[in-house]
Design a protein around this motif. Structure first.
Motif, PDB file in Angstrom:
ATOM      1  N   SER A 116     -13.650   3.169  -5.389  1.00 14.54           N
ATOM      2  CA  SER A 116     -12.421   2.406  -5.649  1.00 14.54           C
ATOM      3  C   SER A 116     -12.447   1.871  -7.078  1.00 14.54           C
ATOM      4  CB  SER A 116     -12.268   1.248  -4.661  1.00 14.54           C
ATOM      5  OG  SER A 116     -13.272   0.284  -4.857  1.00 14.54           O
ATOM      6  N   ILE A 149      -4.062  -4.184  -9.214  1.00 13.68           N
ATOM      7  CA  ILE A 149      -3.774  -2.818  -8.782  1.00 13.68           C
ATOM      8  C   ILE A 149      -5.100  -2.210  -8.341  1.00 13.68           C
ATOM      9  CG2 ILE A 149      -3.019  -0.526  -9.508  1.00 13.68           C
ATOM     10  CD1 ILE A 149      -1.278  -1.926 -11.617  1.00 13.68           C
ATOM     11  N   GLN A 153      -5.296   6.319  -1.959  1.00 12.73           N
ATOM     12  CA  GLN A 153      -4.171   5.403  -1.811  1.00 12.73           C
ATOM     13  C   GLN A 153      -4.226   4.337  -2.897  1.00 12.73           C
ATOM     14  OE1 GLN A 153      -4.051   3.384   1.967  1.00 12.73           O
ATOM     15  NE2 GLN A 153      -4.810   1.500   1.099  1.00 12.73           N
ATOM     16  N   SER A 154      -3.095   3.730  -3.146  1.00 15.19           N
ATOM     17  CA  SER A 154      -2.988   2.663  -4.138  1.00 15.19           C
ATOM     18  C   SER A 154      -2.471   1.408  -3.462  1.00 15.19           C
ATOM     19  CB  SER A 154      -2.013   3.053  -5.246  1.00 15.19           C
ATOM     20  OG  SER A 154      -2.482   4.175  -5.935  1.00 15.19           O
ATOM     21  N   SER A 155      -2.825   0.277  -4.036  1.00 16.83           N
ATOM     22  CA  SER A 155      -2.338  -1.008  -3.548  1.00 16.83           C
ATOM     23  C   SER A 155      -1.956  -1.855  -4.742  1.00 16.83           C
ATOM     24  CB  SER A 155      -3.421  -1.741  -2.753  1.00 16.83           C
ATOM     25  OG  SER A 155      -3.859  -0.978  -1.659  1.00 16.83           O
ATOM     26  N   VAL A 156      -0.854  -2.558  -4.608  1.00 15.29           N
ATOM     27  CA  VAL A 156      -0.428  -3.532  -5.596  1.00 15.29           C
ATOM     28  C   VAL A 156      -0.472  -4.879  -4.893  1.00 15.29           C
ATOM     29  CG1 VAL A 156       1.444  -4.299  -7.082  1.00 15.29           C
ATOM     30  CG2 VAL A 156       1.054  -1.856  -6.748  1.00 15.29           C
ATOM     31  N   LEU A 210      -7.011   1.337  -6.666  1.00 13.44           N
ATOM     32  CA  LEU A 210      -6.991   2.756  -6.288  1.00 13.44           C
ATOM     33  C   LEU A 210      -8.214   3.006  -5.417  1.00 13.44           C
ATOM     34  CD1 LEU A 210      -6.274   4.380  -9.768  1.00 13.44           C
ATOM     35  CD2 LEU A 210      -4.621   3.896  -7.964  1.00 13.44           C
ATOM     36  N   GLU A 211      -8.018   3.638  -4.256  1.00  9.89           N
ATOM     37  CA  GLU A 211      -9.121   3.909  -3.335  1.00  9.89           C
ATOM     38  C   GLU A 211      -9.058   5.356  -2.862  1.00  9.89           C
ATOM     39  OE1 GLU A 211     -10.108   0.257  -0.621  1.00  9.89           O
ATOM     40  OE2 GLU A 211      -7.938   0.550  -0.695  1.00  9.89           O
ATOM     41  N   THR A 235       0.596   5.841  -0.801  1.00  8.98           N
ATOM     42  CA  THR A 235      -0.274   6.994  -1.011  1.00  8.98           C
ATOM     43  C   THR A 235       0.435   7.998  -1.915  1.00  8.98           C
ATOM     44  OG1 THR A 235      -1.097   6.634   1.225  1.00  8.98           O
ATOM     45  CG2 THR A 235      -1.704   8.703   0.184  1.00  8.98           C
ATOM     46  N   ASP A 272       0.846  -1.192   0.000  1.00  4.04           N
ATOM     47  CA  ASP A 272       0.000   0.000   0.000  1.00  4.04           C
ATOM     48  C   ASP A 272       0.882   1.243   0.000  1.00  4.04           C
ATOM     49  OD1 ASP A 272      -2.373  -1.509   0.232  1.00  4.04           O
ATOM     50  OD2 ASP A 272      -2.137  -1.625   2.406  1.00  4.04           O
TER      51      ASP A 272
END
Length: 111
Positions: A66, A56, A21-24, A58-59, A15, A13
């Motif tokens: 999201s 991937i 924020q983004s998560s991979v 995005l939130e 930002t 995670d």
């Protein structure tokens, strides 16, 4: 049942923007040799294999929306997931294969 059935998943995670924020995400699983039908025929056995997935996300910071883009079976691995031995009658053996590489795109909005 396979002798070994494992899975490893990772999530990172970060930002990069003020608005969210983004998560991979990524995972890989391994299953050792499996007999897919009751008679344990070698013809229908599935040798060990690995499958990987990635996504991937995005939130928004307020969790109101999201977006997600993901790929299942990233390497397009082909393996049998089910089998039936009908060699006694009507004289056939059936093997069913997994889904190929697939893509997913989703968007969520809460109001």
């Amino acid at each position: 049942a396979p002798e070994l059935d494992t899975q490893l998943g990772l999530r990172y995670d970060f930002t990069p923007w003020e608005w969210g924020q983004s998560s991979v995400l990524g995972d890989i699983s391994y299953r050792s040799k499996t007999y897919l039908e009751v008679n344990s025929r070698e013809t229908l056995a599935q040798s060990g294999y690995s499958v990987s997935n990635a996504a991937i996300v995005l939130e928004s910071t307020d969790n109101q929306w999201s977006l997600m883009f993901g790929v299942k079976n990233l390497t397009d691995k082909r393996y049998r997931s089910h089998a039936f031995d009908l060699s006694a009658f009507p004289g056939v053996m059936l093997g069913y294969y997994n889904a190929p590489r697939t893509y997913a795109l989703s968007a969520n909005y809460s109001f």
